[in-house]
Design an enzyme around this catalytic site. Structure first.
Site, PDB file in Angstrom:
ATOM      1  N   ALA A 298      -2.792  -3.284  -3.071  1.00 26.56           N
ATOM      2  CA  ALA A 298      -4.129  -3.642  -4.047  1.00 26.56           C
ATOM      3  C   ALA A 298      -3.996  -4.741  -4.452  1.00 26.56           C
ATOM      4  O   ALA A 298      -5.217  -5.025  -4.770  1.00 26.56           O
ATOM      5  CB  ALA A 298      -3.067  -2.025  -5.041  1.00 26.56           C
ATOM      6  N   GLU A 299      -2.717  -5.389  -4.750  1.00 18.08           N
ATOM      7  CA  GLU A 299      -2.732  -6.276  -5.482  1.00 18.08           C
ATOM      8  C   GLU A 299      -3.564  -8.074  -4.865  1.00 18.08           C
ATOM      9  O   GLU A 299      -4.532  -7.815  -5.887  1.00 18.08           O
ATOM     10  CB  GLU A 299      -1.672  -7.041  -6.888  1.00 18.08           C
ATOM     11  CG  GLU A 299      -0.777  -6.525  -7.188  1.00 18.08           C
ATOM     12  CD  GLU A 299      -0.064  -5.551  -5.916  1.00 18.08           C
ATOM     13  OE1 GLU A 299       0.736  -4.286  -6.665  1.00 18.08           O
ATOM     14  OE2 GLU A 299       0.165  -4.898  -5.161  1.00 18.08           O
ATOM     15  N   VAL A 300      -3.401  -7.410  -4.267  1.00 24.23           N
ATOM     16  CA  VAL A 300      -4.320  -8.877  -3.438  1.00 24.23           C
ATOM     17  C   VAL A 300      -6.339  -8.187  -3.074  1.00 24.23           C
ATOM     18  O   VAL A 300      -6.648  -9.254  -3.006  1.00 24.23           O
ATOM     19  CB  VAL A 300      -3.117  -8.896  -1.415  1.00 24.23           C
ATOM     20  CG1 VAL A 300      -4.249  -9.993  -1.224  1.00 24.23           C
ATOM     21  CG2 VAL A 300      -2.363  -9.405  -2.042  1.00 24.23           C
TER      22      VAL A 300
END
Length: 170
Positions: free
Chosen positions: A85-87
């Protein structure tokens, strides 16, 4: 709005919104922004319920600290083995990540030496990370928080005294 392909939600890009446009919240302090965006990250994470096993559901919201705390990127882990999700949120936000705050419903769990979530936040120039809860697995708990802090990012865990040095002990 998410598109569906083969029963799984696929990545979506969000248009910037201003937190001040909502009448449901009182935005008088940073902590009310924190709560709002952690809640949004958790809502995003819930979109993949049942698809991320054996991993937990992860959601990420990136907001810039301008007048209304504009959301510039958000995403969630769609299924086991997909891009963190962060990427995805960093990719959606692009250059707007510099100096922004990332809100994560849960501390990243960089298992199998996959540090892509933490690396993406660092390389993007995120200056602050707010984590809803620490990772539930003991062997991963605190690792991402420690890695982010060691790179100079401010990391706050909701409900914890961030000035207390004992929370760094794993």
């Amino acid at each position: 709005m998410a598109h569906f392909l083969g029963g799984l939600a696929t990545p979506f890009l969000c248009k910037p919104i201003s937190a001040s446009s909502s009448s449901n919240y009182n935005y008088t302090s940073a902590s009310s922004f924190d709560s709002l965006y952690i809640k949004r990250a958790a809502e995003l994470a819930d979109k993949s319920a049942g698809f991320t096993a054996p991993h937990p559901n992860f959601g990420c919201v990136i907001a810039v600290p301008n007048g209304g705390g504009t959301v510039v990127g958000e995403s969630y882990l769609y299924a086991e083995g997909t891009i963190p999700a962060e990427v995805q949120a960093v990719e959606a936000a692009g250059e707007q990540c510099r100096g922004a705050t990332a809100y994560l419903n849960m501390e990243p769990g960089d298992c199998h030496c996959d540090c892509s979530a933490v690396s993406a936040l660092i390389k993007a120039g995120i200056s602050r990370v707010v984590v809803g809860i620490r990772h539930p697995l003991q062997h991963l708990r605190g690792n991402a928080i420690h890695a982010l802090r060691s790179e100079g990012l401010q990391v706050d865990v909701l409900g914890e005294d961030t000035q207390n040095k004992t929370i760094e002990v794993i």
